[in-house]
Design a protein around this motif. Structure first.
Motif, mmCIF file in Angstrom:
data_model
loop_
_atom_site.group_PDB
_atom_site.id
_atom_site.type_symbol
_atom_site.label_atom_id
_atom_site.label_comp_id
_atom_site.label_asym_id
_atom_site.label_seq_id
_atom_site.Cartn_x
_atom_site.Cartn_y
_atom_site.Cartn_z
ATOM 1 N N PRO A 341 1.117 -1.342 -0.041
ATOM 2 C CA PRO A 341 -0.259 -0.123 0.165
ATOM 3 C C PRO A 341 0.668 1.498 0.380
ATOM 4 C CG PRO A 341 -0.731 -1.801 2.244
ATOM 5 C CD PRO A 341 1.260 -2.328 1.470
ATOM 6 N N GLU A 342 0.476 2.027 -0.540
ATOM 7 C CA GLU A 342 1.805 3.836 -0.671
ATOM 8 C C GLU A 342 1.869 3.995 0.285
ATOM 9 O OE1 GLU A 342 -0.894 7.047 -1.727
ATOM 10 O OE2 GLU A 342 -0.093 6.411 -3.639
ATOM 11 N N THR A 343 0.451 4.115 1.893
ATOM 12 C CA THR A 343 1.647 4.750 3.042
ATOM 13 C C THR A 343 1.060 2.976 4.200
ATOM 14 O OG1 THR A 343 -0.618 4.911 3.837
ATOM 15 C CG2 THR A 343 0.712 6.663 2.663
ATOM 16 N N ILE A 344 2.261 3.570 5.276
ATOM 17 C CA ILE A 344 1.684 2.876 5.982
ATOM 18 C C ILE A 344 0.701 2.725 6.704
ATOM 19 C CG2 ILE A 344 2.781 2.200 8.827
ATOM 20 C CD1 ILE A 344 5.264 2.360 7.359
ATOM 21 N N GLU A 345 0.049 3.929 7.158
ATOM 22 C CA GLU A 345 -0.968 3.866 7.744
ATOM 23 C C GLU A 345 -2.067 3.623 6.623
ATOM 24 O OE1 GLU A 345 -3.028 5.341 9.809
ATOM 25 O OE2 GLU A 345 -0.882 5.308 10.825
ATOM 26 N N LEU A 346 -2.053 3.296 5.375
ATOM 27 C CA LEU A 346 -3.124 2.708 4.712
ATOM 28 C C LEU A 346 -3.382 1.341 4.688
ATOM 29 C CD1 LEU A 346 -5.689 2.997 1.871
ATOM 30 C CD2 LEU A 346 -3.236 2.843 0.704
ATOM 31 N N GLY A 347 -2.389 0.928 4.798
ATOM 32 C CA GLY A 347 -1.597 -0.754 5.047
ATOM 33 C C GLY A 347 -1.957 -1.107 6.439
ATOM 34 N N ARG A 348 -1.795 -0.115 7.527
ATOM 35 C CA ARG A 348 -2.636 -0.259 8.563
ATOM 36 C C ARG A 348 -4.479 -1.098 8.481
ATOM 37 N NH1 ARG A 348 2.242 2.301 11.830
ATOM 38 N NH2 ARG A 348 3.135 0.447 12.758
ATOM 39 N N LYS A 349 -4.763 -0.181 8.159
ATOM 40 C CA LYS A 349 -6.020 0.008 7.937
ATOM 41 C C LYS A 349 -6.762 -0.928 7.334
ATOM 42 C CE LYS A 349 -7.291 5.057 7.373
ATOM 43 N NZ LYS A 349 -7.340 6.172 7.142
ATOM 44 N N ILE A 350 -5.605 -0.637 5.951
ATOM 45 C CA ILE A 350 -6.340 -2.705 5.007
ATOM 46 C C ILE A 350 -6.123 -4.266 5.956
ATOM 47 C CG2 ILE A 350 -5.660 -3.413 3.308
ATOM 48 C CD1 ILE A 350 -4.296 -1.038 1.164
ATOM 49 N N ALA A 351 -5.015 -3.794 6.488
ATOM 50 C CA ALA A 351 -4.476 -4.735 7.307
ATOM 51 C C ALA A 351 -5.438 -5.657 7.984
ATOM 52 C CB ALA A 351 -2.888 -4.705 7.788
ATOM 53 N N ALA A 352 -5.986 -4.272 8.933
ATOM 54 C CA ALA A 352 -7.007 -4.499 10.288
ATOM 55 C C ALA A 352 -8.488 -5.349 9.737
ATOM 56 C CB ALA A 352 -7.381 -3.012 10.983
ATOM 57 N N ALA A 353 -8.530 -4.100 8.126
ATOM 58 C CA ALA A 353 -9.907 -4.728 7.375
ATOM 59 C C ALA A 353 -9.545 -6.100 6.838
ATOM 60 C CB ALA A 353 -10.597 -3.802 6.304
#
Ligand SMILES: Cc1ncc(COP(=O)(O)O)c(C=O)c1O
Length: 471
Positions: A341-353
């Motif tokens: 994912p483009e950013t770590i922040e975005l990655g964390r949201k995607i991972a949780a979802a």
């Protein structure tokens, strides 16, 4: 008393008289017998009931002297499981020599020494892989040079030439979690600069690159055949090569008792044949499991790749998502889908979802909730900057070897390792998300997982027809 007297008066057996000790009257007690077998059965996790039934059945056999679990004491070598494992490996991989070892690290160490790694010499290793690759260069008294990776997370062929010095003897590309490096340009560079290629395929046994098995493309291929890999029962390793001399030298390191030589006590047949090594022999117990495991490997990899490609072919493309580069869509060992994912922040949201959808994610050996590493992550032996024993140039004997020994300095060698040396690895390692696949998934599972990934990514990212393709 009388019969002893008679016997002692008789002709010597060597002259045709009766034998003093023709056979043993007391029972022969095997050193390893039913109890040991039961201990193994227990380790397999059979229930008490089943164990009792197994004991009853096997106790009727007379084991004589019992088995030996050492390959070289095996009474009938064709029955050695170690030999059977090596034979199976030669057949499956289509190579001339296979050497079983007690670990993947043992295989790598043997390979490093076999190709001539030693004081004053360097080996190019990837910035992402596993600590053992760089560590065995140091164990062989060579100096590892970290090379950055591409979007497959494997060594970037375009960055290799910049790492080559007059001291370089080999390059050791690693298959990272089933992904296969772009081997054609790597082999071409190695040929151009007369470097040996040691493939570290511990994380991808059975994977292919353009139709050929990884581990047979370079000069030596090394595998971990252990419980935490896709093939292997406990601890074990495997080394493959077509080169007679490399095989003999690897054997010398892995079996310094010389048991693999035609005449173990013979003087060296050529310079570099005979030297002090260690013992990395695979035990017969491990080999017994591994000979079965390795025969399952080809169909297992085919299943994984079918599942991976089925899911990838159903995924939409998104502006903020870069899928892991797959150098050969028909190859690799597809037990994992990975993207950045483009950013770590975005990655964390995607991972949780994704977790909430029931889609198994995680980063290397981390728990799923830590799926996206970020900058504050704990250390991890799969990335160069956390391989502290190398980064800090530690030395158990305070000799300075290999990093600051005269043999290295005289050849102009100077090395300093710093976080930031390999910026692509630093960045991608922190952002990557991986979805573990199960070899039992059927087409409906693939459809559901693809739908789940599309659902989550559509919620957080912008669909983009021109985005990077998954496969
Ligand atoms: C890429 C790689 N190389 C080498 C090894 C070492 O293998 P072993 O643990 O069997 O010594 C591993 C193990 O995780 C690995 O992943």
């Amino acid at each position: 008393m009388r019969s002893t007297q008679v016997l002692s008066d008789a002709k010597l057996a060597i002259d045709g008289g009766p034998k003093a000790f023709a056979r043993q009257h007391g029972p022969r007690r095997p050193k390893i017998g039913v109890e040991e077998f039961m201990s193994i059965a227990e380790r397999f996790g059979f229930s008490d009931d089943t164990l009792e039934r197994i004991r009853l059945v096997i106790s009727v056999d007379d084991l004589g002297d019992g088995p030996t679990l050492s390959r070289f004491l095996t009474a009938h070598p064709p029955h050695s499981k170690g030999e059977a494992f090596e034979r199976a490996a030669r057949e499956i991989f289509g190579c001339k020599h296979a050497l079983s070892t007690s670990s993947g690290t043992g295989a790598l160490h043997s390979a490093m020494v076999a190709v001539g790694v030693g004081p004053g010499r360097e080996v190019i290793v990837p910035a992402i892989g596993f600590f053992a690759t760089a560590a065995t260069v140091v164990a062989a008294k060579g100096v590892p040079i970290f090379c950055d990776v591409d979007e497959s997370l494997c060594i970037d062929p375009e960055k290799i030439e910049a790492c080559i010095t007059p001291r370089t003897v080999a390059v050791a590309p690693t298959c990272v979690m089933g992904a296969v490096p772009d081997m054609d340009p790597i082999l071409e560079i190695a040929r151009k600069h007369s470097l040996k290629v040691i493939e570290d395929c511990a994380q991808a046994p059975g994977a292919k690159y353009k139709g050929r098995c990884v581990g047979t493309l370079g000069d030596v291929g090394c595998f971990s055949i252990s419980a935490y890999k896709i093939v292997g029962g406990g601890e074990g390793g495997l080394l493959l090569t077509d080169d007679n001399r490399l095989y003999e030298r690897a054997c010398q390191l892995a079996e310094c008792g010389g048991l693999t030589r035609p005449d173990r006590f013979a003087p060296p047949r050529y310079e570099g044949e005979l030297f002090c090594g260690t013992n990395y022999r695979m035990s017969e117990l491990e080999a017994a499991v591994n000979v079965v495991q390795i025969r399952k490997m080809p169909s297992l990899i085919t299943r994984y790749n079918t599942i991976r490609n089925s899911i990838l072919s159903k995924l939409k493309t998104f502006k903020e998502i870069v899928p892991q580069k797959i150098h050969d869509p028909d190859g690799g060992a597809g037990y994992m889908i990975r993207f950045f994912p483009e950013t770590i922040e975005l990655g964390r949201k995607i991972a949780a979802a994704l977790n909430a959808e029931g889609i198994g994610i995680g980063r290397f050996l981390w728990p799923a909730e830590c799926a996206v590493r970020g900058k504050d992550a704990p250390p991890d032996w799969h990335v160069y900057k956390d391989m502290f024993a190398v980064m800090l140039q530690t030395d158990p004997a305070e000799s300075g070897c290999p990093f600051s020994c005269p043999a290295y300095h005289e050849k102009g060698g100077r090395i300093e390792y710093n976080q930031g040396d390999c910026p692509v690895a630093d960045d991608l390692f922190d952002r990557n998300i991986q979805i573990w696949l199960d070899s039992g998934y059927d087409e409906e599972d693939c459809r559901n997982i693809a739908a789940g990934i599309n659902k989550v990514l559509s919620a957080y990212c912008m669909e983009d027809e021109n985005g990077r393709q998954w496969i």
